[in-house]
Each structure stands twice: as C-alpha cells, then as structure tokens.
Design a protein around this motif. Structure first.
Motif, PDB file in Angstrom:
ATOM      1  N   GLU A  50       0.824  -1.212   0.000  1.00  0.00           N
ATOM      2  CA  GLU A  50       0.000   0.000   0.000  1.00  0.00           C
ATOM      3  C   GLU A  50       0.858   1.262   0.000  1.00  0.00           C
ATOM      4  OE1 GLU A  50      -2.309  -3.227   2.192  1.00  0.00           O
ATOM      5  OE2 GLU A  50      -0.264  -2.465   2.223  1.00  0.00           O
ATOM      6  N   CYS A  51       2.118   1.117   0.398  1.00  0.00           N
ATOM      7  CA  CYS A  51       3.035   2.259   0.438  1.00  0.00           C
ATOM      8  C   CYS A  51       3.656   2.471  -0.936  1.00  0.00           C
ATOM      9  CB  CYS A  51       4.145   2.030   1.466  1.00  0.00           C
ATOM     10  SG  CYS A  51       3.561   2.067   3.169  1.00  0.00           S
ATOM     11  N   GLN A  52       3.886   3.723  -1.278  1.00  0.00           N
ATOM     12  CA  GLN A  52       4.509   4.050  -2.551  1.00  0.00           C
ATOM     13  C   GLN A  52       5.987   3.699  -2.558  1.00  0.00           C
ATOM     14  OE1 GLN A  52       3.286   8.231  -2.820  1.00  0.00           O
ATOM     15  NE2 GLN A  52       2.048   7.658  -4.587  1.00  0.00           N
ATOM     16  N   SER A  53       6.604   3.627  -1.411  1.00  0.00           N
ATOM     17  CA  SER A  53       8.019   3.287  -1.277  1.00  0.00           C
ATOM     18  C   SER A  53       8.127   1.873  -0.713  1.00  0.00           C
ATOM     19  CB  SER A  53       8.703   4.263  -0.330  1.00  0.00           C
ATOM     20  OG  SER A  53       8.549   5.577  -0.790  1.00  0.00           O
ATOM     21  N   PRO A  54       9.276   1.218  -0.925  1.00  0.00           N
ATOM     22  CA  PRO A  54       9.437  -0.139  -0.393  1.00  0.00           C
ATOM     23  C   PRO A  54       9.549  -0.134   1.135  1.00  0.00           C
ATOM     24  CG  PRO A  54      11.463   0.595  -1.444  1.00  0.00           C
ATOM     25  CD  PRO A  54      10.438   1.654  -1.685  1.00  0.00           C
ATOM     26  N   ALA A 125      -2.235   3.551   6.668  1.00  0.00           N
ATOM     27  CA  ALA A 125      -3.341   2.654   7.028  1.00  0.00           C
ATOM     28  C   ALA A 125      -2.957   1.208   6.723  1.00  0.00           C
ATOM     29  CB  ALA A 125      -4.606   3.051   6.275  1.00  0.00           C
ATOM     30  N   GLY A 126      -2.255   1.004   5.612  1.00  0.00           N
ATOM     31  CA  GLY A 126      -1.803  -0.339   5.246  1.00  0.00           C
ATOM     32  C   GLY A 126      -0.830  -0.903   6.264  1.00  0.00           C
ATOM     33  N   MET A 127       0.084  -0.059   6.756  1.00  0.00           N
ATOM     34  CA  MET A 127       1.028  -0.511   7.780  1.00  0.00           C
ATOM     35  C   MET A 127       0.275  -0.961   9.032  1.00  0.00           C
ATOM     36  SD  MET A 127       4.220   2.147   7.813  1.00  0.00           S
ATOM     37  CE  MET A 127       4.284   3.279   6.433  1.00  0.00           C
ATOM     38  N   LEU A 128      -0.672  -0.136   9.484  1.00  0.00           N
ATOM     39  CA  LEU A 128      -1.427  -0.470  10.694  1.00  0.00           C
ATOM     40  C   LEU A 128      -2.227  -1.754  10.497  1.00  0.00           C
ATOM     41  CD1 LEU A 128      -2.342   0.154  13.576  1.00  0.00           C
ATOM     42  CD2 LEU A 128      -4.108   1.644  12.599  1.00  0.00           C
TER      43      LEU A 128
END
Length: 148
Positions: A50-54, A125-128
């Motif tokens: 979901e993140c634009q960066s790795p 939000a994806g990390m959480l």
C-alpha cells in the motif's frame, strides 16, 4: 479515539501544530526510525504494498502484553519513514489488545490530510492493518470485532 498513551501523545503533538509545522514534525520522525536489529533481515519481513516506497515490517506478538514492531523504509522516502516511525514510537511495546483497538483511520487525527496525498495516507493505514493482521495471526484475537 482509543489509542495507547504514546500514540495519543504523538497525535496531540500534531494537532497542536500548523500545516507547515506538521510536515516538519513528520520529517523529524523519519530521522528517528530505529535501524533493524542485526538478527532481522528485510527478506524475512512483510512488504507493505500500500506504500509508494518499499516498506517492510515485522511484528513480534509472542508476548501479548508487549508487542515489538520493526520497520524498514529507505532514507529517500521520508514521508513513509515518518509514518513508520510514528507507528513504532506510538505502538511499540503496547499490548496486543491496545494495538488492535486503534481505529484504522486514526491517522486523520494527525491532521496531515492537506499536506500529504491520500495515497500516502493509505500507506500508513496499510502498515497499521498489517500490524494488526500479524498480531492476530501470531497471538490470536479474543475480540474478533477489533480485527482490521
């Protein structure tokens, strides 16, 4: 909003600032993301697409009373590193139940909606969500309603 005290303090810090100062604080957080322990390789961590960066994360929920979080994000991605650092500083060491109770959209309370693109906010939000999923997978969730 139900969040651990450390995360509530971070939210309060952001709420007290103007727009440009919020971005500055986010960049300060990015420089505070701890390095991974030598025993943990990025290859063994869960990617966060979901993140634009790795970005990669790992959760150790063996002790439900003190969940340990680990993040890997490149230095050239300060926004993403800042989000990871906020989650690390706000949730690392919290109980599984406290983390599972954090609202999926708590990041709106940081007030970064005008300064950061919605796509980047979805990364947080994806990390959480992935943190919560790993906690449930490792330790189980006595309250299925709190799942992401």
């Amino acid at each position: 909003m139900t969040v651990p005290a450390a995360l509530a303090e971070i939210v309060d810090d952001f709420e007290a600032l103007g727009e440009s100062d919020k971005v500055t604080l986010l960049l300060e957080f990015s420089s505070e993301l701890p390095a991974l322990p030598d025993t943990l390789a990025t290859a063994a961590m869960e990617p966060v697409p979901e993140c634009q960066s790795p970005v990669f994360l790992s959760v150790d929920a063996a002790d439900r009373s003190s969940v340990q979080l680990f993040f890997s994000a490149p230095p050239e991605a300060p926004t993403t590193r800042g989000f990871a650092s906020i989650l690390h500083q706000g949730l690392n060491g919290a109980s599984a139940d406290e983390i599972l109770a954090v609202p999926a959209d708590f990041y709106h309370d940081l007030g970064l909606d005008k300064a950061v693109s919605p796509l980047r906010l979805r990364g947080m939000a994806g990390m959480l969500a992935r943190i919560k999923n790993q906690i449930v997978a490792q330790a189980g969730d006595p309250n299925p309603a709190s799942q992401p």
